[in-house]
Design a protein around this motif. Sequence first.
Motif, PDB file in Angstrom:
ATOM      1  N   VAL B 252      34.684  44.720  41.696  1.00  0.00           N
ATOM      2  CA  VAL B 252      35.943  44.076  42.041  1.00  0.00           C
ATOM      3  C   VAL B 252      36.768  43.941  40.774  1.00  0.00           C
ATOM      4  O   VAL B 252      36.326  43.366  39.789  1.00  0.00           O
ATOM      5  CB  VAL B 252      35.697  42.699  42.673  1.00  0.00           C
ATOM      6  CG1 VAL B 252      37.018  42.010  42.933  1.00  0.00           C
ATOM      7  CG2 VAL B 252      34.912  42.844  43.943  1.00  0.00           C
ATOM      8  N   VAL B 255      41.862  40.671  42.776  1.00  0.00           N
ATOM      9  CA  VAL B 255      41.884  40.149  44.129  1.00  0.00           C
ATOM     10  C   VAL B 255      43.291  39.657  44.419  1.00  0.00           C
ATOM     11  O   VAL B 255      43.883  38.934  43.631  1.00  0.00           O
ATOM     12  CB  VAL B 255      40.876  38.989  44.291  1.00  0.00           C
ATOM     13  CG1 VAL B 255      40.948  38.421  45.688  1.00  0.00           C
ATOM     14  CG2 VAL B 255      39.476  39.463  43.986  1.00  0.00           C
ATOM     15  N   VAL B 264      41.379  43.381  48.091  1.00  0.00           N
ATOM     16  CA  VAL B 264      40.575  43.433  46.892  1.00  0.00           C
ATOM     17  C   VAL B 264      40.766  44.789  46.242  1.00  0.00           C
ATOM     18  O   VAL B 264      40.700  45.821  46.910  1.00  0.00           O
ATOM     19  CB  VAL B 264      39.086  43.218  47.229  1.00  0.00           C
ATOM     20  CG1 VAL B 264      38.260  43.293  45.978  1.00  0.00           C
ATOM     21  CG2 VAL B 264      38.903  41.887  47.920  1.00  0.00           C
TER      22      VAL B 264
END
Lengths: 143, 1098
Positions: B252, B255, B264
Amino acid sequence: MLEVEGTFAGRFGFIVAVLKVEGDIPVAELDDNTGFAVFPLAYQAVVFRPFKGEVLDSVVTKVTEHGFFAECGPLTVFVSHYSIPSDMNYKFIDDEPTWKGSEPEDDIVKDVSVRLRIIGLKIEATEISATATIQDPYLGRLD
Amino acid sequence: MVSSRKREDDYDDGDEEEQYSDYEEQEESTRGRPKKKKRRLTNTLLDIEAEEDDAEEEEEEEEVAGLIADDDVHDAAVDTREQMRAQRFQRAMEAEDPENIHQYIEERYAYHEGEQGAPDTSGVDQQSLLPTIHDPRIFIVKCKKIGHERRAIFSLLQKMFNYKRKGIGLGIFSAIAPHHLKGRVYIEALSSVQVEAAIQGLDLFTTYDGIKPLKLDEMVDVLRIGKRTEKQKLGTWVRLTRGMYKGDLGQVSSVRDGYAEGQVLVRLIPRLDYKGDKDFMDDLERDDANDDADVSSTRRKGRPPQMLFDKKELYRLTGSADVYTQRDRSTGAVYEVWNEELFRYGLLHKWVSPKTLVTGDEVQPQVEELEKWIMAEKQMRAAFEDNSSNIEAEEASRGLSLDVSSIAGRRGTKLYKGDSVRVVGGEQKGLTGKIEALQEEVVLLRCEDFPEPLSVSRNDVVKVFKQGENVRVASGPYAGFSGHIVAVDGDFLTVFADSTRENIRVVSAQVADASDMNIDYSYQRSGAAGGAGRQQYELFDLVQMLDDPTEKCVVIQVRNDGVKVLDSRNNAAVHPLSAIKSKVRDTSARAVDSRGFPIAANDSIHVVSGIHKDRQGIVQHVAGSFVFFKARDELKNCGLVAVPAAQCTASTAAARRLSSTGQPLQDALRGQSSLPRGSISSFGRGSFGQMNGRRGPPIRDELYRADVKVRKGQYKGHTGKVVEVSETTVRVELNSKMKTITLPRASVRKMGDTGPPPSASVTSSWGRGRGSSTSSRPPLPNAPLSGSRTQRYTQTPRSDDLYRNQTPRIERFGAATPRYGSSTPRGNATPSRFGQMTPGRDGFGSRTPARVDPYLAPQTPANPYQSYEAMPSTPGAAAATNLGAAYPALEPKTPGGPVEPRTPGIASFEPNTPAPGMEPNTPAPVSLEPRTPGAHYEPRTPATLEPRTPMVGEPGTPHTPAVMPQTPHPPEEAPQPTLGYKVLIDVEVLVKDEKNHPGVVVSASSDGGEILVKMIAGEKRGETIKVTNITPVQPRSDAGEVQELVKVLDGDYVGHVGRLVHVINGDNDNLEGKIKFENGQEVVLQMALVAKCYEEGT
């Protein structure tokens, strides 16, 4: 009684020779499966128990691209190519798998003697196997 | 207003609850409340509680009577409570009683202050907060545009402001648009009229479906969040669940809280097809559209391999680099854009829905994947170095440094006390130490440089391993492998696997110390989850194949989908589990080596001929005429090699033992049967007569073919025959119904048995082994000899087990089952009948006169032939056949073997002996009487003799001598003709009568039948007793310091008297005694050959 000679006794190592039986012969128990009478005995024996860090002389039994196997008496030792000096290369010389060193007398082929240092031991109930290195000074082929 | 509000709300992923109120004057009091309460308590009427960390929100709340609640069940309940309170307050206001109001406010404060420090409300408390009919209802109003529920709420909010300015209330308490419920808005009001008024003129609401009130019990559900979608944290490692990158590992990177869904930004190793990008994109799109159904087709076409994006490579392949850079507005990062995809440091940055991400334990990265990431990490580092370092700082500040070890080291690791670990995060990063103690989230590390143990977060440590350590892979594709670490490269280990003898690359997190028993557990668990193969078969199991039942293979690798097996031709192949019939137990199987000695599992062998000549190893399995042995020098197939047994020599104790007798098993076998070399393993069973050649537990089982009674369950009381047995269950063919039922073993009992239900024990294994080596003949029910054999047997005390006689006793006595009598393996094995064929016995023949003599000296009463002749004349011979089974008491003590050797002696003995004493113990006294020997028989046999029987198992041989002591008469009787009775003088004996009078032989007459025994006990002093009625007393084997005076009754030293120095477990597991003769000579003799001498004072 001498059946234990030449076998492994777990953490005690290889039993080379039984010296004497300690104490009296106890009462036997019958083994339900085999019908043998089992006498639990204590005995003194000469054992071969390799230790980590120990330097041993051995005879090469098998050479592979991953490294080579050597035997120190009853102990089979594996020397990985990661533990072989990086200036040695795996080659076929005269159809023999060889770890070729910088000098011809350093070559490791089957049946040559090698001095190695044990870096790892695996001790099981009936077997001991070891890995070793020849990367340190004074290790490697002996002659 | 609304738009700014909206943006702020974007930061909050949660749902909103907004409340409106026109009781503005109360705001002051509410705002006086402490702001930093753990639980946000909201006054539905008056106050606005914002995200505490949102400063803007707080400013706003002064003018906006809105409320943003955490979407939490608990909060929902709290809200409800607040609503109730608000209601009460409203009523109080309506009453316009200032005192009441004052009181109410005071109550409220008191309540809040009290609650502040109070623990969370318990379930019971919450229960009492549930809405009642006196509370405002919640109404469902449809939203016209799905996905615009929030906007609808904001419009309502706006309306509320406008109304407020005019001084009019909206009439509703709150409006809710839960995130997870699409297309609906919930409005809290006292009646639907108020709701209708509130939404009037707002275009996002529709009353097309009416305004439905929510049921009371559903009200809480509206505010309940089923599963809280975890907010993706930056730097988290994830896997994608759909699309082109399905299953790929990603991290990730950013976000973004979306309007409807959070989005994301995941960075992935791109799968690029520079040339045929068009097709590639189509694929991808279709994939996304059709979801999983099409993934397989994409797979079939093959998705492009993972590789890092490289502008130069693109240019080289396509001739153009249609790449431009773009700065992301929210993150400020600069991306390269190609084909509408964002790339950075060669990694693809892709916006995905958090729903398509998998986090947590399932991410478990594999080595190959991580290697790509490491490349990307390097590329990133290089980029950092090229550019100004502020990028790095920026990235690092966001916790985004692509630290591969953060995943490589941490995942799925179980830490144990004593583990060596390295700290990979926090202040002590880089430190190594040993775990001294484990607490919940913290480990105490003992580091060399620090005197005090350091406490480090559990998540910040990874295990470290050193070269040479012995480890086991606990998870991942190599789970279960163990081996030595041959190289360590950061988080990657190269392990030389013991079983496959190959190097495998694993991540250190997947590895644990081999001695770590805890790993077994997790491995088993992963095995249970991952593969059926792991459950059923283990490495080195001997298995039988379904298509060729004669072929037995050894498992050399267990996979999730099947097993890899090595067959007897040394071919290794992978088979699905369905191709394997079953595991085979070969503990009792024997093959015959080139010299004719038996080979069993765990024997060490040497190959003397064939292609494997000069190899040696330890036998892992015996499969028919092949043995699988573990050759030290074999690198393939887990070191296993299959060779024909005939090409090997066994260097086992058994072989040595047999070779000392000079009578190899094979020769003996060949002498008596035409069975082919190397396949004696199943003789015993063959001779058993029921299942020729078949092997396996069913046959060994005493329950097999037994008549049983069901003890439990539906069929309790039914009788039937067992047609199939397994370790835990039996299949019983019921006598009363045409039905075969499966029952647990415990719920059946053998007919006639009163004891506990039989378990799958191998009490009879001895008999098996024995039978297999000695009796190769099929039963000869009709041959007269076998008849005699049987009879002899039957006289021998013997167990049901040995007989395998599952027939109930009644049946036996009724002589109704001749098969048992005649086909018992025992029978075949009887030395007196087949003496020639049992090598072991032959080998010992010289030493055991008792056995041989009967043949050589027909005049001996013990002669089997004689006894045979006698038999027919015995009344009730048939019944006698079954007598053997009549000694159930013997069973537990006799593993099976000892009985046989005794047989000849006893059998021969019997015809001469009057048999009065036998009766009391024998269930079948009638049939016994005419033939049975003396009473002394019973007490002696079971009680004193058997416990001493040392060895049973070795085929044929070893027990013979051992038996002798138990059956003392044969040795005595046997010497009679050849050696005379003189040797017995001074020997302590027991007189075989009711009381077993001890005595000492003082003289012996040599006319072959009578000895004069002087009784020590005095009662029968001076009586003349037949030699057949006495038995010499064995010296105690545990003599200790008392060196008993013994006399040698047979052998080279016959007649010699000496002291028993000690007793040892001899060559064949016989008891051997070291005897020191009076002349100082020391010899080792079998205990069977010596008897205790009478000594004054003992």
